[in-house]
Design a protein around this motif. Structure first.
Motif, PDB file in Angstrom:
ATOM      1  N   CYS A 171      32.184  33.209  52.328  1.00  0.00           N
ATOM      2  CA  CYS A 171      31.509  33.562  51.071  1.00  0.00           C
ATOM      3  C   CYS A 171      31.846  32.488  50.036  1.00  0.00           C
ATOM      4  CB  CYS A 171      31.998  34.914  50.550  1.00  0.00           C
ATOM      5  SG  CYS A 171      31.724  36.313  51.651  1.00  0.00           S
ATOM      6  N   SER A 172      31.014  32.356  49.037  1.00  0.00           N
ATOM      7  CA  SER A 172      31.342  31.519  47.885  1.00  0.00           C
ATOM      8  C   SER A 172      31.645  32.443  46.710  1.00  0.00           C
ATOM      9  CB  SER A 172      30.192  30.572  47.543  1.00  0.00           C
ATOM     10  OG  SER A 172      29.010  31.303  47.266  1.00  0.00           O
ATOM     11  N   VAL A 173      32.712  32.129  45.997  1.00  0.00           N
ATOM     12  CA  VAL A 173      33.109  32.928  44.839  1.00  0.00           C
ATOM     13  C   VAL A 173      32.329  32.441  43.630  1.00  0.00           C
ATOM     14  CG1 VAL A 173      35.027  33.595  43.337  1.00  0.00           C
ATOM     15  CG2 VAL A 173      35.396  33.319  45.794  1.00  0.00           C
ATOM     16  N   THR A 174      31.593  33.335  42.996  1.00  0.00           N
ATOM     17  CA  THR A 174      30.766  32.943  41.847  1.00  0.00           C
ATOM     18  C   THR A 174      31.478  33.172  40.513  1.00  0.00           C
ATOM     19  OG1 THR A 174      29.691  35.123  41.880  1.00  0.00           O
ATOM     20  CG2 THR A 174      28.624  33.355  43.103  1.00  0.00           C
ATOM     21  N   THR A 175      32.630  33.832  40.547  1.00  0.00           N
ATOM     22  CA  THR A 175      33.435  34.034  39.334  1.00  0.00           C
ATOM     23  C   THR A 175      34.872  33.619  39.640  1.00  0.00           C
ATOM     24  OG1 THR A 175      33.793  36.343  39.969  1.00  0.00           O
ATOM     25  CG2 THR A 175      32.023  35.902  38.394  1.00  0.00           C
ATOM     26  N   PRO A 176      35.139  32.316  39.678  1.00  0.00           N
ATOM     27  CA  PRO A 176      36.468  31.850  40.079  1.00  0.00           C
ATOM     28  C   PRO A 176      37.572  32.239  39.101  1.00  0.00           C
ATOM     29  CG  PRO A 176      35.118  30.032  39.292  1.00  0.00           C
ATOM     30  CD  PRO A 176      34.214  31.200  39.399  1.00  0.00           C
ATOM     31  N   THR A 177      37.215  32.580  37.858  1.00  0.00           N
ATOM     32  CA  THR A 177      38.200  32.997  36.862  1.00  0.00           C
ATOM     33  C   THR A 177      37.733  34.291  36.215  1.00  0.00           C
ATOM     34  OG1 THR A 177      38.805  30.697  36.391  1.00  0.00           O
ATOM     35  CG2 THR A 177      39.450  32.352  34.768  1.00  0.00           C
ATOM     36  N   LEU A 178      38.633  35.265  36.125  1.00  0.00           N
ATOM     37  CA  LEU A 178      38.333  36.545  35.480  1.00  0.00           C
ATOM     38  C   LEU A 178      39.284  36.741  34.305  1.00  0.00           C
ATOM     39  CD1 LEU A 178      37.976  38.950  38.575  1.00  0.00           C
ATOM     40  CD2 LEU A 178      36.187  37.654  37.428  1.00  0.00           C
ATOM     41  N   ALA A 179      38.744  37.157  33.189  1.00  0.00           N
ATOM     42  CA  ALA A 179      39.555  37.471  32.006  1.00  0.00           C
ATOM     43  C   ALA A 179      39.316  38.930  31.628  1.00  0.00           C
ATOM     44  CB  ALA A 179      39.201  36.550  30.843  1.00  0.00           C
ATOM     45  N   VAL A 202      36.029  44.327  35.016  1.00  0.00           N
ATOM     46  CA  VAL A 202      35.326  43.043  35.116  1.00  0.00           C
ATOM     47  C   VAL A 202      34.973  42.839  36.592  1.00  0.00           C
ATOM     48  CG1 VAL A 202      35.496  40.541  34.835  1.00  0.00           C
ATOM     49  CG2 VAL A 202      36.541  42.067  33.138  1.00  0.00           C
ATOM     50  N   PRO A 203      33.725  42.442  36.909  1.00  0.00           N
ATOM     51  CA  PRO A 203      33.353  42.265  38.320  1.00  0.00           C
ATOM     52  C   PRO A 203      33.752  40.895  38.865  1.00  0.00           C
ATOM     53  CG  PRO A 203      31.427  41.948  36.951  1.00  0.00           C
ATOM     54  CD  PRO A 203      32.550  42.333  36.018  1.00  0.00           C
ATOM     55  N   LEU A 204      34.266  40.896  40.086  1.00  0.00           N
ATOM     56  CA  LEU A 204      34.506  39.675  40.844  1.00  0.00           C
ATOM     57  C   LEU A 204      33.255  39.415  41.664  1.00  0.00           C
ATOM     58  CD1 LEU A 204      36.200  37.418  42.178  1.00  0.00           C
ATOM     59  CD2 LEU A 204      37.220  39.163  43.647  1.00  0.00           C
ATOM     60  N   GLY A 205      32.608  38.261  41.464  1.00  0.00           N
ATOM     61  CA  GLY A 205      31.334  37.978  42.104  1.00  0.00           C
ATOM     62  C   GLY A 205      31.451  37.063  43.307  1.00  0.00           C
ATOM     63  N   LEU A 206      30.677  37.381  44.361  1.00  0.00           N
ATOM     64  CA  LEU A 206      30.643  36.581  45.580  1.00  0.00           C
ATOM     65  C   LEU A 206      29.199  36.394  46.023  1.00  0.00           C
ATOM     66  CD1 LEU A 206      33.295  38.560  47.679  1.00  0.00           C
ATOM     67  CD2 LEU A 206      33.735  36.471  46.392  1.00  0.00           C
ATOM     68  N   ASN A 207      29.001  35.413  46.876  1.00  0.00           N
ATOM     69  CA  ASN A 207      27.726  35.261  47.572  1.00  0.00           C
ATOM     70  C   ASN A 207      28.058  35.058  49.042  1.00  0.00           C
ATOM     71  OD1 ASN A 207      25.165  34.132  48.618  1.00  0.00           O
ATOM     72  ND2 ASN A 207      24.593  34.183  46.453  1.00  0.00           N
ATOM     73  N   CYS A 208      27.611  35.993  49.896  1.00  0.00           N
ATOM     74  CA  CYS A 208      28.052  36.026  51.290  1.00  0.00           C
ATOM     75  C   CYS A 208      26.887  36.114  52.257  1.00  0.00           C
ATOM     76  CB  CYS A 208      28.948  37.248  51.534  1.00  0.00           C
ATOM     77  SG  CYS A 208      30.407  37.368  50.480  1.00  0.00           S
ATOM     78  N   ALA A 209      27.136  35.667  53.484  1.00  0.00           N
ATOM     79  CA  ALA A 209      26.216  35.951  54.584  1.00  0.00           C
ATOM     80  C   ALA A 209      26.363  37.425  54.951  1.00  0.00           C
ATOM     81  CB  ALA A 209      26.546  35.065  55.776  1.00  0.00           C
ATOM     82  N   ALA A 277      24.231  38.253  46.960  1.00  0.00           N
ATOM     83  CA  ALA A 277      25.199  38.525  45.894  1.00  0.00           C
ATOM     84  C   ALA A 277      25.971  39.810  46.175  1.00  0.00           C
ATOM     85  CB  ALA A 277      24.489  38.618  44.552  1.00  0.00           C
ATOM     86  N   MET A 278      27.262  39.775  45.868  1.00  0.00           N
ATOM     87  CA  MET A 278      28.146  40.926  46.070  1.00  0.00           C
ATOM     88  C   MET A 278      29.122  40.974  44.905  1.00  0.00           C
ATOM     89  SD  MET A 278      30.665  41.626  49.332  1.00  0.00           S
ATOM     90  CE  MET A 278      31.769  43.035  49.412  1.00  0.00           C
ATOM     91  N   GLN A 279      29.347  42.158  44.364  1.00  0.00           N
ATOM     92  CA  GLN A 279      30.284  42.308  43.252  1.00  0.00           C
ATOM     93  C   GLN A 279      31.390  43.285  43.628  1.00  0.00           C
ATOM     94  OE1 GLN A 279      28.255  43.303  39.574  1.00  0.00           O
ATOM     95  NE2 GLN A 279      27.964  41.141  39.115  1.00  0.00           N
ATOM     96  N   ILE A 280      32.619  42.906  43.250  1.00  0.00           N
ATOM     97  CA  ILE A 280      33.785  43.759  43.465  1.00  0.00           C
ATOM     98  C   ILE A 280      34.340  44.113  42.089  1.00  0.00           C
ATOM     99  CG2 ILE A 280      36.055  43.947  44.529  1.00  0.00           C
ATOM    100  CD1 ILE A 280      35.203  41.609  46.373  1.00  0.00           C
TER     101      ILE A 280
END
Length: 309
Positions: A171-179, A202-209, A277-280
């Motif tokens: 996966c690629s992380v789309t939010t490498p920094t969270l505040a 705050v959501p942690l964003g990813l883009n995955c297969a 897109a995937m959000q945690i």
């Protein structure tokens, strides 16, 4: 009286023909997709063949020596490297004349056969570490040798066909920094140990297969050895008697080592990607700890490590 006799010649009456039907290469699938951090030992493909074995006139114990022509994986003498990082091969063969599987390399002393013989060979393509993308061009092979006082020594080699394409899914992380901009916490909301306030999500964003099992480890950047559910206060904090928690849903997460290895301490599952897109959602909040509560600034720092399984 002196009697001279010609030396006797030992007769070798028994024969082992291995294999009866030839030894064609074992072939893995043309392409295999595997998550980058799949657990070590995961079997990606298992290929077996029954080449046949004929034993005629074998009246003695037979020594079976099975070796592998290849380089073992460090720390594992039964798994052999390919040219693709994270991908290895394990070989198996029938134990004795017609037993179950035994892992190779192996040496066995086998008594003379009293019934039928069946000799199968097998190769498993397995995960040995973080998997890279590439085409398998270098593979080990297995050599089987039978020897004994009543047979002529015979050997056969089981080879594997190269060319399997390995795709490492990540996966690629789309939010490498969270505040997390927590609100001011009031002392009357933190009267007793374990009480909490200030939940901020705050959501942690990813883009995955599609199909990737995503796991997360959060590490206390100030105290990396911390494995509790309370984040240490970082330099710049003036408050005391209070800490921070990070929650996965409604569950405070334990902090763990900075590692993507499957099964890392306090690693937790974030679910399986549907593709795209995937959000945690992660939540941070204050938590009352022991000691006197002293008002002041609260700063916490943590890192997150993704594991794609």
């Amino acid at each position: 009286m002196l009697t001279l006799m010609a030396p006797t010649t030992r007769a070798v009456a028994g024969t082992i023909t291995f294999p009866v039907n030839g030894m064609p290469n074992l072939v893995f699938p043309a392409s295999i997709s595997v998550s980058r951090d799949a657990p070590v030992g995961t079997v990606l493909s298992s290929q077996a063949y029954n080449p046949g074995l004929a034993a005629n006139g074998v009246t003695c114990n037979v020594q079976q020596d099975v070796t592998v022509n290849g380089t073992p994986t460090p720390g594992d003498p039964f798994t052999f490297q390919t040219n693709v990082p994270g991908i290895g091969v394990r070989f198996y063969i029938t134990s004795g004349w017609n037993g179950g599987w035994v892992q190779v390399p192996v040496s066995q002393s086998i008594s003379s056969p009293s019934g039928g013989t069946e000799h199968d060979t097998r190769a498993d393509l397995v995960v040995t570490g973080p998997v890279s993308t590439g085409s398998i061009t270098t593979l080990p092979s297995m050599t089987v040798k039978f020897s004994g006082s009543c047979i002529t020594t015979v050997t056969a080699t089981q080879s594997l066909t190269p060319g399997t394409a390995i795709t490492s899914n990540t996966c690629s992380v789309t939010t490498p920094t969270l505040a997390f901009p927590l609100p001011k916490g009031l002392s009357n909301q933190l009267k007793t140990a374990g009480s909490t306030t200030g939940d901020t999500t705050v959501p942690l964003g990813l883009n995955c297969a599609a199909g990737i099992k995503v796991a997360v480890t959060i590490t206390d950047a100030t105290s990396p050895q911390n494995v509790t559910t309370t984040l240490s206060l970082a330099p710049g904090s003036s408050a005391s008697g209070v800490g921070l928690q990070i929650l996965n849903g409604s569950t405070p997460v334990g902090f763990g080592p900075d590692s993507a290895v499957a099964g890392n301490k306090n690693q937790w599952s974030a679910g399986t990607s549907a593709g795209g897109a995937m959000q945690i959602p992660l939540t941070a909040r204050y938590v009352r700890t022991s000691g006197t509560l002293v008002p002041g600034s609260v700063v916490g720092k943590a890192t997150f490590t993704m594991s794609y399984q």
